[in-house]
Motif scaffolding. Structure first.
Motif, mmCIF file in Angstrom:
data_model
loop_
_atom_site.group_PDB
_atom_site.id
_atom_site.type_symbol
_atom_site.label_atom_id
_atom_site.label_comp_id
_atom_site.label_asym_id
_atom_site.label_seq_id
_atom_site.Cartn_x
_atom_site.Cartn_y
_atom_site.Cartn_z
ATOM 1 N N TYR A 1 0.909 -1.225 0.022
ATOM 2 C CA TYR A 1 0.083 -0.071 0.089
ATOM 3 C C TYR A 1 0.991 1.132 0.059
ATOM 4 O O TYR A 1 1.739 1.246 0.774
ATOM 5 C CB TYR A 1 -0.828 0.002 1.074
ATOM 6 N N VAL A 2 0.354 2.106 -0.955
ATOM 7 C CA VAL A 2 1.406 3.296 -1.158
ATOM 8 C C VAL A 2 0.456 4.597 -0.561
ATOM 9 O O VAL A 2 -0.670 4.656 -1.437
ATOM 10 C CB VAL A 2 2.002 3.428 -2.190
ATOM 11 N N ALA A 3 1.076 5.359 0.175
ATOM 12 C CA ALA A 3 0.142 6.618 0.275
ATOM 13 C C ALA A 3 1.215 7.930 0.712
ATOM 14 O O ALA A 3 2.448 7.639 1.067
ATOM 15 C CB ALA A 3 -0.785 6.560 1.369
ATOM 16 N N PRO A 4 0.844 9.107 0.603
ATOM 17 C CA PRO A 4 1.541 10.126 0.965
ATOM 18 C C PRO A 4 1.975 10.277 2.557
ATOM 19 O O PRO A 4 3.003 10.719 2.684
ATOM 20 C CB PRO A 4 0.925 11.401 0.730
ATOM 21 N N THR A 5 1.082 9.596 3.359
ATOM 22 C CA THR A 5 1.405 9.280 4.799
ATOM 23 C C THR A 5 1.492 8.001 5.170
ATOM 24 O O THR A 5 0.752 7.219 4.450
ATOM 25 C CB THR A 5 0.508 10.397 5.542
ATOM 26 N N LEU A 6 2.172 7.700 6.343
ATOM 27 C CA LEU A 6 2.069 6.374 6.606
ATOM 28 C C LEU A 6 0.643 6.004 7.441
ATOM 29 O O LEU A 6 0.119 4.728 7.090
ATOM 30 C CB LEU A 6 3.168 6.456 7.920
ATOM 31 N N LYS A 7 -0.126 6.880 8.007
ATOM 32 C CA LYS A 7 -1.339 6.852 8.359
ATOM 33 C C LYS A 7 -2.295 6.399 7.184
ATOM 34 O O LYS A 7 -3.131 5.551 7.305
ATOM 35 C CB LYS A 7 -1.760 8.210 9.005
ATOM 36 N N GLU A 8 -2.147 7.121 6.042
ATOM 37 C CA GLU A 8 -3.031 6.838 4.975
ATOM 38 C C GLU A 8 -2.899 5.349 4.541
ATOM 39 O O GLU A 8 -3.832 4.678 3.977
ATOM 40 C CB GLU A 8 -3.065 8.039 3.937
ATOM 41 N N ALA A 9 -1.441 5.122 4.235
ATOM 42 C CA ALA A 9 -1.260 3.872 3.835
ATOM 43 C C ALA A 9 -1.846 2.742 4.707
ATOM 44 O O ALA A 9 -2.280 1.682 4.260
ATOM 45 C CB ALA A 9 0.314 3.868 3.644
ATOM 46 N N GLN B 1 -4.350 3.053 6.642
ATOM 47 C CA GLN B 1 -5.542 2.844 6.665
ATOM 48 C C GLN B 1 -6.049 1.979 5.491
ATOM 49 O O GLN B 1 -7.035 1.317 5.347
ATOM 50 C CB GLN B 1 -6.181 4.230 6.504
ATOM 51 N N GLN B 2 -5.483 2.393 4.247
ATOM 52 C CA GLN B 2 -5.865 1.539 2.802
ATOM 53 C C GLN B 2 -5.495 -0.022 3.108
ATOM 54 O O GLN B 2 -6.600 -0.833 2.898
ATOM 55 C CB GLN B 2 -4.861 1.939 1.930
ATOM 56 N N MET B 3 -4.492 -0.231 3.857
ATOM 57 C CA MET B 3 -4.275 -1.676 4.389
ATOM 58 C C MET B 3 -5.468 -2.255 5.268
ATOM 59 O O MET B 3 -6.085 -3.445 4.657
ATOM 60 C CB MET B 3 -2.927 -1.736 5.029
ATOM 61 N N LYS B 4 -5.725 -1.687 6.146
ATOM 62 C CA LYS B 4 -7.038 -2.185 7.000
ATOM 63 C C LYS B 4 -8.340 -2.380 6.156
ATOM 64 O O LYS B 4 -8.827 -2.998 6.505
ATOM 65 C CB LYS B 4 -7.049 -1.085 8.169
ATOM 66 N N ASP B 5 -8.530 -1.158 5.454
ATOM 67 C CA ASP B 5 -9.569 -1.283 4.549
ATOM 68 C C ASP B 5 -9.730 -2.267 3.748
ATOM 69 O O ASP B 5 -10.844 -3.202 3.772
ATOM 70 C CB ASP B 5 -9.779 -0.025 3.911
ATOM 71 N N GLU B 6 -8.729 -2.999 3.228
ATOM 72 C CA GLU B 6 -8.823 -3.935 2.489
ATOM 73 C C GLU B 6 -8.664 -5.438 3.041
ATOM 74 O O GLU B 6 -9.318 -6.551 2.893
ATOM 75 C CB GLU B 6 -7.542 -3.785 1.316
ATOM 76 N N LEU B 7 -7.459 -5.384 3.886
ATOM 77 C CA LEU B 7 -7.211 -6.642 4.487
ATOM 78 C C LEU B 7 -7.791 -6.764 6.033
ATOM 79 O O LEU B 7 -7.753 -8.138 6.480
ATOM 80 C CB LEU B 7 -5.664 -7.040 4.819
ATOM 81 N N GLY B 8 -8.391 -5.781 6.465
ATOM 82 C CA GLY B 8 -8.999 -5.938 7.874
ATOM 83 C C GLY B 8 -7.977 -6.001 8.811
ATOM 84 O O GLY B 8 -7.000 -5.620 8.881
ATOM 85 N N GLY B 9 -8.496 -6.090 10.150
ATOM 86 C CA GLY B 9 -7.723 -5.948 11.258
ATOM 87 C C GLY B 9 -6.714 -6.979 11.595
ATOM 88 O O GLY B 9 -5.724 -6.810 12.430
ATOM 89 N N GLU B 10 -6.911 -8.180 10.972
ATOM 90 C CA GLU B 10 -6.050 -9.035 11.156
ATOM 91 C C GLU B 10 -4.523 -9.110 10.238
ATOM 92 O O GLU B 10 -3.679 -9.886 10.267
ATOM 93 C CB GLU B 10 -6.575 -10.570 10.937
ATOM 94 N N ALA B 11 -4.501 -8.112 9.368
ATOM 95 C CA ALA B 11 -3.410 -8.000 8.609
ATOM 96 C C ALA B 11 -2.036 -7.828 9.559
ATOM 97 O O ALA B 11 -2.090 -7.030 10.511
ATOM 98 C CB ALA B 11 -3.637 -6.939 7.501
ATOM 99 N N ILE B 12 -1.061 -8.285 9.078
ATOM 100 C CA ILE B 12 0.303 -8.038 9.562
ATOM 101 C C ILE B 12 1.265 -7.214 8.925
ATOM 102 O O ILE B 12 1.247 -7.515 7.729
ATOM 103 C CB ILE B 12 1.163 -9.423 9.955
ATOM 104 N N ILE B 13 1.883 -6.049 9.459
ATOM 105 C CA ILE B 13 2.593 -5.217 8.531
ATOM 106 C C ILE B 13 4.208 -6.057 8.525
ATOM 107 O O ILE B 13 4.564 -6.181 9.628
ATOM 108 C CB ILE B 13 2.861 -4.012 9.244
ATOM 109 N N LEU B 14 4.497 -6.264 7.157
ATOM 110 C CA LEU B 14 5.902 -6.913 7.067
ATOM 111 C C LEU B 14 6.949 -6.167 7.018
ATOM 112 O O LEU B 14 8.168 -6.223 7.296
ATOM 113 C CB LEU B 14 5.655 -7.796 6.017
#
Ligand SMILES: Nc1nc2c(ncn2[C@@H]2O[C@H](COP(=O)(O)OP(=O)(O)OP(=O)(O)O)[C@@H](O)[C@H]2O)c(=O)[nH]1
Ligand SMILES: [Mg+2]
Length: 366
Positions: free
Chosen positions: A6-14, A16-29
């Motif tokens: 996920y790419v965005a101008p801020t870490l927060k937005e990126a 959020q995009q990740m959560k929106d798509e993968l849900g709360g169980e996603a792990i940041i690698l």
């Protein structure tokens, strides 16, 4: 594990995009800062690599992998456009719609009001500086006060002056100017006003021995109005005539009307005025003359050291821009206007606001 970026101008937005798509169980690698698309003015972007603990449905073929990278680039481009380009365009459109619409309206009104001044024969250079002044002051101007603002701007450009005469202190005033502008008539008006209204002791000296009938014109007036008069044929006679009038408060010196191009004639008038040691010399200008000839007169008469001007025949003029042009171009104050042939009624003392209104409106109210 399914892995996505996920790419965005801020870490927060990126995130959020990740959560929106993968849900709360996603792990940041992993996270990293990548270079933004310079075409859109972006310096950096944040990339999050995230995974979700689900088996990959299928292995990507080489072709599919390429498509995914292309999609990713496209997505980045779209995102950049959304964030940077669209708001910029939007802002520009809003600016066009809102702010300039009132500015355009005012600009148009300024143009119209200056057109009116142009019709009243105000010179191009003065129009240019008024236009700059009005446009620079656009923040303080509205349609409702534009006219007043312009009139006070004209008033601040024009100079006026008053008659400075004291009782029991002899003041010698000479009127100069081209032929037939109304010098003698103006002297007659001023002499009567000074005598009757200001109760001053007035004397007249004519040096106009050139034009046939000129002396008679002043002599007849002098007899009717009971104002003493003398004639000087040579400059050397001036000191004696001044002495003769030493008990007066005011002496008016009527000069011969001269073509401003005849330098020798102007030199000859200067000799008379110097010999009389005049206190004030006033140039009389015909307000119906063209701007070009008035400027020429104002220039050529300068060696006679006039310190103010009188505009005659304003009753015959159809525009008054020249009053402003001459006052500004030659840095000279206006003392009176004459508005008819009647002695002593047809003379007006002026102030800046009166002249500014006259120049702007083009109307002289009697
Ligand atoms: N309409 C109008 N006529 C004027 C005014 N002042 C003077 N005149 C007329 O202009 C003509 C010339 O006036 P003069 O006073 O003789 O002019 P001047 O400058 O002394 O003339 P010269 O001595 O020959 O140079 C006369 O007919 C005056 O009545 C004025 O304000 N309005
Ligand atoms: Mg005369």
């Amino acid at each position: 594990m399914q892995i996505k970026k996920y790419v965005a101008p801020t870490l927060k937005e990126a995130t959020q995009q990740m959560k929106d798509e993968l849900g709360g169980e996603a792990i940041i690698l992993g996270t990293r800062v990548i270079e933004g698309d310079k075409r859109f003015g972006m310096k950096k972007m944040y990339e999050i690599t995230a995974g979700i603990d689900q088996p990959l449905k299928e292995k990507l073929t080489k072709e599919q992998a390429k498509t995914t990278i292309d999609d990713y680039k496209l997505e980045l481009e779209n995102l950049s456009r959304k964030i940077y380009e669209e708001p910029k365009q939007q802002k520009q459109e809003e600016k066009k719609k809102s702010v300039p619409s009132t500015t355009n309206k005012l600009e148009k009104e300024i143009e119209e009001i200056l057109d009116k001044l142009e019709e009243n024969e105000v010179s191009k250079s003065i129009l240019k500086s008024l236009s700059k002044h009005l446009n620079d002051s656009a923040n303080f101007i509205e349609s409702s006060n534009l006219e007043n603002y312009l009139i006070s701007s004209i008033a601040s450009m024009i100079k006026t002056t008053n008659f400075k005469v004291q009782k029991n202190k002899l003041t010698k005033i000479a009127l100069i100017g081209p032929t037939g502008v109304g010098k003698t008539t103006c002297i007659a008006k001023l002499a009567v006003v000074s005598k009757i209204i200001h109760k001053l002791k007035v004397g007249l000296i004519s040096i106009d021995t050139y034009r046939l009938g000129a002396i008679d014109q002043l002599r007849i007036f002098s007899e009717i109005s009971d104002i003493e008069m003398a004639v000087a044929y040579q400059p050397e006679e001036m000191p004696n005539l001044i002495k003769k009038f030493k008990n007066k408060d005011l002496i008016f010196i009527d000069t011969v009307g001269r073509n401003q191009k005849a330098k020798e004639s102007l030199d000859s008038i200067k000799k008379f005025l110097d010999a009389a040691n005049v206190d004030e010399t006033i140039l009389v200008l015909n307000s119906t003359s063209s701007s070009k000839s008035l400027n020429d007169v104002a220039e050529k008469f300068k060696p006679l050291n006039y310190s103010s001007v009188i505009f005659s025949k304003v009753d015959e003029a159809v525009a008054y821009g020249n009053i402003l042009n001459i006052s500004v171009n030659h840095n000279v104050p206006v003392m009176f206007l004459t508005n008819g042939q009647v002695i002593p009624d047809d003379i007006l003392s002026v102030n800046q606001s009166f002249l500014a209104n006259l120049i702007y409106s083009g109307k002289l109210y009697k």
